[in-house]
Design a protein around this motif. Structure first.
Motif, PDB file in Angstrom:
ATOM      1  N   ARG A 231       0.814  -1.220   0.000  1.00  0.00           N
ATOM      2  CA  ARG A 231       0.000   0.000   0.000  1.00  0.00           C
ATOM      3  C   ARG A 231       0.848   1.271   0.000  1.00  0.00           C
ATOM      4  N   LYS A 232       1.879   1.293   0.841  1.00  0.00           N
ATOM      5  CA  LYS A 232       2.642   2.528   1.034  1.00  0.00           C
ATOM      6  C   LYS A 232       3.748   2.727  -0.006  1.00  0.00           C
ATOM      7  N   ASN A 233       4.385   1.640  -0.424  1.00  0.00           N
ATOM      8  CA  ASN A 233       5.562   1.785  -1.285  1.00  0.00           C
ATOM      9  C   ASN A 233       5.353   1.305  -2.713  1.00  0.00           C
ATOM     10  N   ILE A 234       4.846   0.079  -2.860  1.00  0.00           N
ATOM     11  CA  ILE A 234       4.801  -0.534  -4.190  1.00  0.00           C
ATOM     12  C   ILE A 234       3.633  -0.010  -5.017  1.00  0.00           C
ATOM     13  N   ARG A 235       2.452   0.068  -4.435  1.00  0.00           N
ATOM     14  CA  ARG A 235       1.270   0.521  -5.173  1.00  0.00           C
ATOM     15  C   ARG A 235       1.471   1.889  -5.825  1.00  0.00           C
ATOM     16  N   PRO A 236       1.982   2.899  -5.103  1.00  0.00           N
ATOM     17  CA  PRO A 236       2.201   4.190  -5.774  1.00  0.00           C
ATOM     18  C   PRO A 236       3.152   4.102  -6.960  1.00  0.00           C
ATOM     19  N   LEU A 237       4.169   3.247  -6.852  1.00  0.00           N
ATOM     20  CA  LEU A 237       5.115   3.089  -7.959  1.00  0.00           C
ATOM     21  C   LEU A 237       4.439   2.448  -9.166  1.00  0.00           C
ATOM     22  N   VAL A 238       3.581   1.451  -8.906  1.00  0.00           N
ATOM     23  CA  VAL A 238       2.882   0.772 -10.003  1.00  0.00           C
ATOM     24  C   VAL A 238       1.917   1.732 -10.699  1.00  0.00           C
ATOM     25  N   LEU A 239       1.178   2.509  -9.924  1.00  0.00           N
ATOM     26  CA  LEU A 239       0.240   3.464 -10.523  1.00  0.00           C
ATOM     27  C   LEU A 239       0.989   4.531 -11.326  1.00  0.00           C
ATOM     28  N   ALA A 240       2.126   4.985 -10.807  1.00  0.00           N
ATOM     29  CA  ALA A 240       2.922   5.971 -11.546  1.00  0.00           C
ATOM     30  C   ALA A 240       3.440   5.372 -12.848  1.00  0.00           C
ATOM     31  N   PHE A 241       3.816   4.095 -12.807  1.00  0.00           N
ATOM     32  CA  PHE A 241       4.291   3.417 -14.016  1.00  0.00           C
ATOM     33  C   PHE A 241       3.162   3.286 -15.034  1.00  0.00           C
ATOM     34  N   ILE A 242       1.965   2.963 -14.557  1.00  0.00           N
ATOM     35  CA  ILE A 242       0.796   2.873 -15.446  1.00  0.00           C
ATOM     36  C   ILE A 242       0.523   4.223 -16.107  1.00  0.00           C
ATOM     37  N   ASP A 243       0.552   5.284 -15.314  1.00  0.00           N
ATOM     38  CA  ASP A 243       0.283   6.619 -15.861  1.00  0.00           C
ATOM     39  C   ASP A 243       1.343   7.040 -16.864  1.00  0.00           C
ATOM     40  N   ALA A 244       2.594   6.668 -16.588  1.00  0.00           N
ATOM     41  CA  ALA A 244       3.684   7.052 -17.487  1.00  0.00           C
ATOM     42  C   ALA A 244       3.566   6.349 -18.836  1.00  0.00           C
TER      43      ALA A 244
END
Length: 454
Positions: free
Chosen positions: A394-407
């Protein structure tokens, strides 16, 4: 018939233990037992309650129990589960948040078929729902699938994923959790050659055994220590008379569960001992941390024998994916053909199931994908479960995955016109090395939820 009898024997043993727990709990609850102070009966009742719950959960399919979502206007919206595509061995389902417009991020979460139901990724779904339109592969329990439905092996699994991706369209992002990572990679590579327009925009592979030998674990060593004949003889049974799939060859979920528990026997023993103590003291509850975890962990499903055996043989022993030698329906699948799908690999530092390096091997296989479209993340201190559920996700991996999706949300994929295929080879190579003038961007077709379902 011998295997059918052993299957029924296992179910009888489970049923007996459930009955013993229920009996102990019922005896301890008799009013007469409270006439005198007798701590022993409190312990008997606590043991019975924990035992009954544990063994009863083993044959129950968990509910998704997705909580309501809060809309922008502050109202609570109920989440319903729609079946987008129904298949004999698994459905493609969609979590529909009532009253909410479709989200721009469309995510297909590929759940494992590794002895647990797709609800194993429930927390992953809950964490993604506020920001994504979430679809999940909901695999069926093999004991409930009639023999008439036929076989289901790693090739069938791959083709299921191909069909799911085609159904949802190219405006899609894939997240494969653990066991299905190699076959998800193969499915995208299959699409890259057969139907490139249907490829997803991005693919996130979380803790999967792309190359099991890159960093061997106990799971890998077990796969190499036994022959396929020994494995089939020891692990495969026929479904008993109690279920719809009577006679189907399966790898029973109860055997898988015993293997999981044996890997961390001391940890599980302590957890149940502590829960019995907490129950005796009146400190336990239906939704405490222990019950919340084990209600899901103990709920196991049978796998088709063909899928289990072909996974061991082709993914672990022969390393077909790692060697880029995987074949689907007689057609070789070349992972190097993936040239447009952005790929991110997520691993856990303390993953004892799929150790760091096993999933990272995927990036080296994609020789046709630019480095700019490759990414990886190693989560410090995370175990196997923690990389897709829990605080670290929730705190570390999820934000990175969502940012990767948006990119990688834009469609920068290109397709070469047919005229280029007729050009001389030398000319074609020269054009590839320069800025091509004979390419046109692919415009994705807009898809509504209704059209996707049809």
């Amino acid at each position: 018939m011998k295997y059918m009898m052993t299957y029924d024997l296992m179910e009888s043993m489970r049923n007996t233990n459930q009955w013993l727990g229920s009996t102990a709990r019922a005896m301890a609850s008799y009013p007469a037992m409270a006439m005198t102070a007798n701590p022993f009966m409190e312990w008997v009742g606590a043991w019975g309650e924990v035992t009954e719950r544990a063994f009863s959960r083993m044959v129950v399919r968990p509910d998704w129990n997705i909580p309501v979502q809060t809309a922008a206007d502050g109202t609570d919206q109920i989440v319903t589960i729609d079946t987008v595509l129904e298949k004999p061995f698994g459905n493609l389902i969609h979590f529909d948040v009532g009253g909410r417009d479709d989200m721009k991020r469309r995510v297909l979460l590929v759940a494992p078929m590794s002895g647990h139901y797709a609800t194993l990724v429930k927390k992953t779904v809950i964490s993604l729902l506020p920001d994504c339109e979430v679809f999940v592969t909901d695999w069926h329990n093999a004991r409930d699938i009639p023999v008439s439905a036929g076989k289901f092996d790693v090739e069938d699994y791959t083709l299921y994923l191909v069909e799911f991706m085609k159904t949802l369209g190219p405006d899609l992002h894939i997240i494969a959790v653990c066991q299905p990572a190699p076959l998800t990679l193969a499915a995208v590579a299959y699409l890259a050659e057969e139907n490139p327009d249907a490829q997803p925009r991005s693919m996130t592979l979380i803790g999967g055994p792309i190359d099991p030998d890159a960093n061997p674990t106990a799971v890998t060593e077990f796969g190499h220590s036994v022959s396929m004949g020994q494995l089939e003889s020891a692990m495969i049974q026929r479904v008993g008379f109690k279920f719809k799939g009577v006679g189907r060859k399966v790898y029973p979920g109860l055997l898988q569960l015993s293997s999981f528990i044996s890997m961390n026997r001391e940890l599980h023993t302590k957890a149940f001992r502590d829960q019995i103590i907490a129950t005796a003291k009146g400190e336990a509850s239906d939704h405490d941390k222990h019950n919340e975890f084990y209600d899901e962990y103990l709920a196991v499903m049978d796998m088709p024998a063909e899928f289990y055996l072909s996974t061991v043989e082709r993914v672990f022993k022969n390393r077909d994916i790692a060697r880029n030698a995987f074949v689907v329906a007689g057609k070789p699948v070349d992972i190097g053909k993936i040239t447009t799908v952005a790929v991110k690999v997520v691993e856990g530092e303390k993953d004892d199931i799929s150790a760091p390096g096993q999933c990272l091997a995927a990036l080296a296989l994609m020789t046709g994908l630019p480095d700019a479209k490759k990414a990886s993340h190693l989560e410090p201190g995370a175990g196997h479960y923690g990389i897709f559920a829990g605080a670290k996700w929730r705190k570390n991996i999820r934000p990175l995955v969502l940012a990767f999706i948006d990119a990688n949300a834009g469609d920068d994929r290109v397709t070469v016109r047919k005229a280029a295929d007729a050009a001389p080879a030398a000319t074609t190579v020269a054009k590839r090395n320069s800025a091509p003038s004979n390419v046109t961007p692919i415009t994705p077709k807009a898809k509504t939820r209704k059209s996707a379902a049809t």
